[in-house]
Design a protein around this motif. Structure first.
Motif, PDB file in Angstrom:
ATOM      1  N   TYR A  80       0.466  -1.211  -0.636  1.00 23.57           N
ATOM      2  CA  TYR A  80      -0.334  -0.243   0.536  1.00 23.57           C
ATOM      3  C   TYR A  80       0.858   1.705   0.019  1.00 23.57           C
ATOM      4  O   TYR A  80       0.447   2.324  -0.119  1.00 23.57           O
ATOM      5  CB  TYR A  80      -0.977   0.181   1.371  1.00 23.57           C
ATOM      6  CG  TYR A  80      -1.486  -1.412   1.376  1.00 23.57           C
ATOM      7  CD1 TYR A  80      -3.285  -1.099   0.343  1.00 23.57           C
ATOM      8  CD2 TYR A  80      -1.682  -2.629   1.559  1.00 23.57           C
ATOM      9  CE1 TYR A  80      -4.286  -1.890   0.426  1.00 23.57           C
ATOM     10  CE2 TYR A  80      -3.100  -3.108   1.149  1.00 23.57           C
ATOM     11  CZ  TYR A  80      -3.881  -3.443   0.504  1.00 23.57           C
ATOM     12  OH  TYR A  80      -4.822  -4.168   0.861  1.00 23.57           O
ATOM     13  N   ASP A  81       2.148   1.670  -0.235  1.00 18.48           N
ATOM     14  CA  ASP A  81       3.010   2.168  -0.131  1.00 18.48           C
ATOM     15  C   ASP A  81       2.851   3.369   0.645  1.00 18.48           C
ATOM     16  O   ASP A  81       2.713   4.151   0.587  1.00 18.48           O
ATOM     17  CB  ASP A  81       3.680   2.505  -1.683  1.00 18.48           C
ATOM     18  CG  ASP A  81       3.316   1.970  -2.779  1.00 18.48           C
ATOM     19  OD1 ASP A  81       4.621   1.281  -2.348  1.00 18.48           O
ATOM     20  OD2 ASP A  81       3.144   1.929  -3.851  1.00 18.48           O
ATOM     21  N   ILE A  82       2.308   2.722   2.074  1.00 15.54           N
ATOM     22  CA  ILE A  82       2.322   4.358   3.384  1.00 15.54           C
ATOM     23  C   ILE A  82       3.916   4.697   3.442  1.00 15.54           C
ATOM     24  O   ILE A  82       3.989   6.188   3.093  1.00 15.54           O
ATOM     25  CB  ILE A  82       1.507   3.497   4.214  1.00 15.54           C
ATOM     26  CG1 ILE A  82       2.604   2.670   5.011  1.00 15.54           C
ATOM     27  CG2 ILE A  82       0.788   3.209   3.783  1.00 15.54           C
ATOM     28  CD1 ILE A  82       2.029   2.685   6.634  1.00 15.54           C
ATOM     29  N   ASN A  83       4.801   4.255   3.132  1.00 20.28           N
ATOM     30  CA  ASN A  83       5.999   5.524   3.268  1.00 20.28           C
ATOM     31  C   ASN A  83       6.236   6.453   2.103  1.00 20.28           C
ATOM     32  O   ASN A  83       7.268   6.892   2.122  1.00 20.28           O
ATOM     33  CB  ASN A  83       7.377   4.544   3.156  1.00 20.28           C
ATOM     34  CG  ASN A  83       7.509   3.028   4.039  1.00 20.28           C
ATOM     35  OD1 ASN A  83       6.388   3.470   5.783  1.00 20.28           O
ATOM     36  ND2 ASN A  83       8.302   2.640   4.576  1.00 20.28           N
ATOM     37  N   LYS A  84       5.493   6.286   0.899  1.00 17.08           N
ATOM     38  CA  LYS A  84       5.891   7.071   0.078  1.00 17.08           C
ATOM     39  C   LYS A  84       4.694   8.047  -0.217  1.00 17.08           C
ATOM     40  O   LYS A  84       4.454   8.511  -1.260  1.00 17.08           O
ATOM     41  CB  LYS A  84       5.530   6.620  -1.699  1.00 17.08           C
ATOM     42  CG  LYS A  84       6.711   5.625  -1.208  1.00 17.08           C
ATOM     43  CD  LYS A  84       7.129   4.359  -2.708  1.00 17.08           C
ATOM     44  CE  LYS A  84       8.058   3.383  -2.513  1.00 17.08           C
ATOM     45  NZ  LYS A  84       8.324   2.281  -3.640  1.00 17.08           N
ATOM     46  N   ILE A  85       4.064   7.918   0.886  1.00 18.88           N
ATOM     47  CA  ILE A  85       2.393   9.672   0.807  1.00 18.88           C
ATOM     48  C   ILE A  85       3.271  10.689   0.376  1.00 18.88           C
ATOM     49  O   ILE A  85       4.078  11.066   0.987  1.00 18.88           O
ATOM     50  CB  ILE A  85       1.624   8.603   2.081  1.00 18.88           C
ATOM     51  CG1 ILE A  85       1.200   7.917   1.934  1.00 18.88           C
ATOM     52  CG2 ILE A  85       0.878  10.162   1.868  1.00 18.88           C
ATOM     53  CD1 ILE A  85       0.213   7.322   2.935  1.00 18.88           C
ATOM     54  N   ILE A  86       2.575  11.052  -0.519  1.00 14.91           N
ATOM     55  CA  ILE A  86       3.573  12.838   0.057  1.00 14.91           C
ATOM     56  C   ILE A  86       2.254  13.491  -0.420  1.00 14.91           C
ATOM     57  O   ILE A  86       0.693  13.883  -0.858  1.00 14.91           O
ATOM     58  CB  ILE A  86       4.316  13.327  -1.951  1.00 14.91           C
ATOM     59  CG1 ILE A  86       5.076  12.068  -1.886  1.00 14.91           C
ATOM     60  CG2 ILE A  86       4.347  14.649  -2.311  1.00 14.91           C
ATOM     61  CD1 ILE A  86       5.847  12.340  -3.238  1.00 14.91           C
ATOM     62  N   SER A  87       2.334  14.916   1.165  1.00 13.81           N
ATOM     63  CA  SER A  87       1.809  15.439   1.476  1.00 13.81           C
ATOM     64  C   SER A  87       1.499  16.993   1.682  1.00 13.81           C
ATOM     65  O   SER A  87       2.297  17.052   2.027  1.00 13.81           O
ATOM     66  CB  SER A  87       0.531  15.170   2.142  1.00 13.81           C
ATOM     67  OG  SER A  87      -0.473  13.686   1.211  1.00 13.81           O
ATOM     68  N   ARG A  88       0.710  17.834   1.397  1.00 18.13           N
ATOM     69  CA  ARG A  88       0.959  19.351   2.248  1.00 18.13           C
ATOM     70  C   ARG A  88       1.628  19.100   3.908  1.00 18.13           C
ATOM     71  O   ARG A  88       1.849  19.748   4.225  1.00 18.13           O
ATOM     72  CB  ARG A  88       0.316  20.433   1.424  1.00 18.13           C
ATOM     73  CG  ARG A  88       0.464  20.490  -0.228  1.00 18.13           C
ATOM     74  CD  ARG A  88      -0.369  21.425  -0.163  1.00 18.13           C
ATOM     75  NE  ARG A  88       0.071  21.974  -2.237  1.00 18.13           N
ATOM     76  CZ  ARG A  88       1.071  22.411  -2.499  1.00 18.13           C
ATOM     77  NH1 ARG A  88       0.653  23.551  -1.828  1.00 18.13           N
ATOM     78  NH2 ARG A  88       0.696  22.723  -3.519  1.00 18.13           N
ATOM     79  N   THR A  89       0.436  18.317   4.256  1.00 17.64           N
ATOM     80  CA  THR A  89      -0.039  18.768   5.456  1.00 17.64           C
ATOM     81  C   THR A  89      -0.146  17.482   6.290  1.00 17.64           C
ATOM     82  O   THR A  89      -0.699  16.208   6.105  1.00 17.64           O
ATOM     83  CB  THR A  89      -1.621  19.187   6.147  1.00 17.64           C
ATOM     84  OG1 THR A  89      -2.504  18.118   5.573  1.00 17.64           O
ATOM     85  CG2 THR A  89      -2.121  21.066   4.958  1.00 17.64           C
ATOM     86  N   THR A  90       0.232  17.444   8.119  1.00 22.71           N
ATOM     87  CA  THR A  90       0.397  15.859   8.324  1.00 22.71           C
ATOM     88  C   THR A  90      -1.804  15.671   8.328  1.00 22.71           C
ATOM     89  O   THR A  90      -1.747  14.229   8.336  1.00 22.71           O
ATOM     90  CB  THR A  90       0.833  16.832   9.871  1.00 22.71           C
ATOM     91  OG1 THR A  90       1.872  16.854  10.078  1.00 22.71           O
ATOM     92  CG2 THR A  90       0.548  15.314  10.620  1.00 22.71           C
TER      93      THR A  90
END
Length: 72
Positions: free
Chosen positions: A28-38
């Motif tokens: 599920y690639d949770i290490n590669k999540i790219i987002s602006r906010t927490t």
């Protein structure tokens, strides 16, 4: 930390929480999540965790009832 009690607890840890975490990281690639906010990252991780849990539940249902056939 190298006490016998600690080593026994550490061995049990792998049986309880490590496999789901590994699955979430690998599939599920949770290490590669790219987002602006927490908050956005937390929401994406929560969504992926719910998807994983639904998949586990669905697989348990299929194993419990082998008569279900989705292929017509």
């Amino acid at each position: 930390m190298n006490t016998e009690k600690y080593q026994k607890e550490y061995k049990q840890r792998g049986h309880t929480s490590e496999p789901p975490n590994g699955t979430l990281k690998e599939q599920y690639d949770i290490n590669k999540i790219i987002s602006r906010t927490t908050e956005d990252k937390e929401n994406k991780v929560t969504l992926k965790t719910v998807a994983y849990n639904l998949r586990v539940i669905f697989n348990k249902i299929l194993k419990a009832d082998e008569t279900i056939n989705f292929k017509n």
